[in-house]
Motif scaffolding. Sequence first.
Motif, PDB file in Angstrom:
ATOM      1  N   PRO A 197       0.789  -1.287  -0.029  1.00  0.00           N
ATOM      2  CA  PRO A 197      -0.009   0.050  -0.207  1.00  0.00           C
ATOM      3  C   PRO A 197       0.807   1.383   0.138  1.00  0.00           C
ATOM      4  O   PRO A 197       1.947   1.193   0.568  1.00  0.00           O
ATOM      5  CB  PRO A 197      -0.934  -0.134   1.308  1.00  0.00           C
ATOM      6  N   PHE A 198       0.252   2.490  -0.672  1.00  0.00           N
ATOM      7  CA  PHE A 198       1.161   3.562  -0.455  1.00  0.00           C
ATOM      8  C   PHE A 198       0.361   4.456   0.426  1.00  0.00           C
ATOM      9  O   PHE A 198      -0.912   4.694   0.614  1.00  0.00           O
ATOM     10  CB  PHE A 198       0.966   4.255  -1.890  1.00  0.00           C
ATOM     11  N   ILE A 199       1.223   5.044   1.594  1.00  0.00           N
ATOM     12  CA  ILE A 199       0.682   5.510   2.491  1.00  0.00           C
ATOM     13  C   ILE A 199       1.132   7.003   2.726  1.00  0.00           C
ATOM     14  O   ILE A 199       2.519   7.330   2.503  1.00  0.00           O
ATOM     15  CB  ILE A 199       1.059   5.065   3.833  1.00  0.00           C
ATOM     16  N   VAL A 200       0.349   8.204   2.752  1.00  0.00           N
ATOM     17  CA  VAL A 200       0.995   9.398   3.022  1.00  0.00           C
ATOM     18  C   VAL A 200       0.667   9.837   4.543  1.00  0.00           C
ATOM     19  O   VAL A 200      -0.639   9.931   4.799  1.00  0.00           O
ATOM     20  CB  VAL A 200       0.066  10.436   1.915  1.00  0.00           C
ATOM     21  N   GLN A 201       1.741  10.318   4.989  1.00  0.00           N
ATOM     22  CA  GLN A 201       1.373  11.130   6.361  1.00  0.00           C
ATOM     23  C   GLN A 201       1.321  12.491   6.273  1.00  0.00           C
ATOM     24  O   GLN A 201       2.389  12.909   5.725  1.00  0.00           O
ATOM     25  CB  GLN A 201       2.761  10.284   7.271  1.00  0.00           C
ATOM     26  N   VAL A 202       0.329  13.091   6.818  1.00  0.00           N
ATOM     27  CA  VAL A 202       0.209  14.397   6.869  1.00  0.00           C
ATOM     28  C   VAL A 202      -0.269  14.953   8.154  1.00  0.00           C
ATOM     29  O   VAL A 202      -1.501  14.822   8.594  1.00  0.00           O
ATOM     30  CB  VAL A 202      -0.727  14.947   5.650  1.00  0.00           C
ATOM     31  N   GLY A 203       0.377  15.326   9.077  1.00  0.00           N
ATOM     32  CA  GLY A 203       0.181  15.911  10.436  1.00  0.00           C
ATOM     33  C   GLY A 203      -0.239  14.707  11.074  1.00  0.00           C
ATOM     34  O   GLY A 203       0.328  13.714  11.218  1.00  0.00           O
ATOM     35  N   ASN A 204      -1.520  14.851  11.519  1.00  0.00           N
ATOM     36  CA  ASN A 204      -2.251  13.810  12.456  1.00  0.00           C
ATOM     37  C   ASN A 204      -3.347  12.766  11.430  1.00  0.00           C
ATOM     38  O   ASN A 204      -3.927  12.301  12.176  1.00  0.00           O
ATOM     39  CB  ASN A 204      -2.985  14.049  13.697  1.00  0.00           C
ATOM     40  N   THR A 205      -2.924  12.962  10.225  1.00  0.00           N
ATOM     41  CA  THR A 205      -3.995  11.844   9.543  1.00  0.00           C
ATOM     42  C   THR A 205      -2.880  10.983   8.580  1.00  0.00           C
ATOM     43  O   THR A 205      -1.789  11.274   8.203  1.00  0.00           O
ATOM     44  CB  THR A 205      -4.743  12.911   8.437  1.00  0.00           C
ATOM     45  N   THR A 206      -3.563  10.123   8.249  1.00  0.00           N
ATOM     46  CA  THR A 206      -2.895   9.289   7.151  1.00  0.00           C
ATOM     47  C   THR A 206      -3.852   8.573   6.306  1.00  0.00           C
ATOM     48  O   THR A 206      -5.053   8.115   6.431  1.00  0.00           O
ATOM     49  CB  THR A 206      -2.374   7.562   8.288  1.00  0.00           C
ATOM     50  N   THR A 207      -3.167   8.842   5.046  1.00  0.00           N
ATOM     51  CA  THR A 207      -4.035   8.433   3.798  1.00  0.00           C
ATOM     52  C   THR A 207      -3.485   7.021   3.158  1.00  0.00           C
ATOM     53  O   THR A 207      -2.145   7.069   2.991  1.00  0.00           O
ATOM     54  CB  THR A 207      -4.063   9.490   2.815  1.00  0.00           C
ATOM     55  N   ARG A 208      -4.320   6.104   3.136  1.00  0.00           N
ATOM     56  CA  ARG A 208      -3.759   4.839   2.607  1.00  0.00           C
ATOM     57  C   ARG A 208      -4.245   4.404   1.312  1.00  0.00           C
ATOM     58  O   ARG A 208      -5.633   4.478   1.160  1.00  0.00           O
ATOM     59  CB  ARG A 208      -3.940   3.890   3.727  1.00  0.00           C
ATOM     60  N   VAL A 209      -3.784   3.970   0.304  1.00  0.00           N
ATOM     61  CA  VAL A 209      -4.271   3.233  -0.958  1.00  0.00           C
ATOM     62  C   VAL A 209      -3.424   2.330  -1.425  1.00  0.00           C
ATOM     63  O   VAL A 209      -2.488   2.211  -1.041  1.00  0.00           O
ATOM     64  CB  VAL A 209      -4.152   4.680  -1.947  1.00  0.00           C
ATOM     65  N   LEU A 210      -3.954   1.547  -2.535  1.00  0.00           N
ATOM     66  CA  LEU A 210      -3.282   0.780  -3.243  1.00  0.00           C
ATOM     67  C   LEU A 210      -2.825   0.986  -4.592  1.00  0.00           C
ATOM     68  O   LEU A 210      -2.032   0.649  -4.895  1.00  0.00           O
ATOM     69  CB  LEU A 210      -4.223  -0.635  -3.304  1.00  0.00           C
ATOM     70  N   GLY A 211      -3.629   1.782  -5.115  1.00  0.00           N
ATOM     71  CA  GLY A 211      -3.628   2.461  -6.449  1.00  0.00           C
ATOM     72  C   GLY A 211      -4.330   3.304  -7.025  1.00  0.00           C
ATOM     73  O   GLY A 211      -5.683   2.724  -7.280  1.00  0.00           O
ATOM     74  N   THR A 212      -4.363   4.680  -7.113  1.00  0.00           N
ATOM     75  CA  THR A 212      -5.461   5.578  -7.259  1.00  0.00           C
ATOM     76  C   THR A 212      -4.766   6.782  -7.596  1.00  0.00           C
ATOM     77  O   THR A 212      -3.524   7.269  -7.661  1.00  0.00           O
ATOM     78  CB  THR A 212      -6.356   5.594  -6.242  1.00  0.00           C
TER      79      THR A 212
END
Length: 358
Positions: A197-212
């Motif tokens: 999975p591709f994970i973007v950490q931004v401050g206190n949030t986490t965005t998780r995707v497989l491909g998009t």
Amino acid sequence: MRKEPEYQVLVNYLLGICTPKELDFIEQWLAQSPDNVQLLEQVLEKLNKAEHISVNKERTKKRLFRQVESDLIADHYFSKTAPTKVKDSQDTSATGFQKTALIVKSIALVVVVSIALIFTLQLSKSSQPADTPQTAELHERQLSYGQTSTFRFNDGSVITLNGGSTLRYPEQFDSEVREVHLEGEAFFDIAPDKNRPFIVQVGNTTTRVLGTSFNIKAYKNDEKLQVTVIEGKVGVSGKSKENKDSVPEQPVILEENQWATYHQSGEFFEQGEGNVWEQIAWKDQVLIFNDKPFSEVAKMLERWYGVDIILQGEQLQDAKLKGEHKNMSLERVLQSIQFILGIEYTIEEQVVTIQAAE
């Protein structure tokens, strides 16, 4: 004197994958001194020794040689990619260096074909996965306001970073996860990989995707953080700013043309759905404000053009604006706002002062 470009920008230049702004920067830098050309040659030598993976050599060779041939025929190649003021000065003082730099670039492209390198974002990846996970050192790329830059990762993912933003990334993604850290705004076009999975950490949030593909806007001086999905599916979760060790909230699942807004604290705010063009138009050099208060428009203009804007008079703060501007100068945009609101403005160096007309 221009500062020395980052090593990766030189690599991108040699491979022909840098952005137009980076291309302009490198070519003006090369024109300043033969020492700069020598430094570029040293980077080329390092590329010769770098680890590489196989590519379609014939197809790449044809493409690169067409580019070399085009560059050699175009007598004013460098001046065409530079602003008018720079072109005039280069034509009179830097012609010799520019020709040398062009030769270096041509040689570099041929070498790239022969050794079949893919070397983007310092993320060269071994054909064999690592046996043991390691804590990766993060590299950082920071953009000033008024800039944008596109990064291509070796897994096929592409990230476009907006002005005033910072991206931190590992030299090499590990075998289980692809993770980056963002402050500011970026558009993500992520290559599918069901095992990582591709994970973007931004401050206190986490965005998780497989491909998009999706957009994240999270400038430090903004109260809200927004994640907008263009295609595919994304999971976003936040956790308490007061308790960093707390368990993240249940993820909010977003699909195509949906967005979620969080407070910078990590607390979920709202979710919406509809036309997302306004949120992502910046990556195509289109500036849109749709019934936005002037205070927000001023922030957008500061980031877009790299200026400081002073709004004089409280009545201007809440004045609503609607407009769409593609590749327009700051002066043109201000003239448009002047026509709508009847404002007066002055521009002194990088400071714009705006007030209501008397």
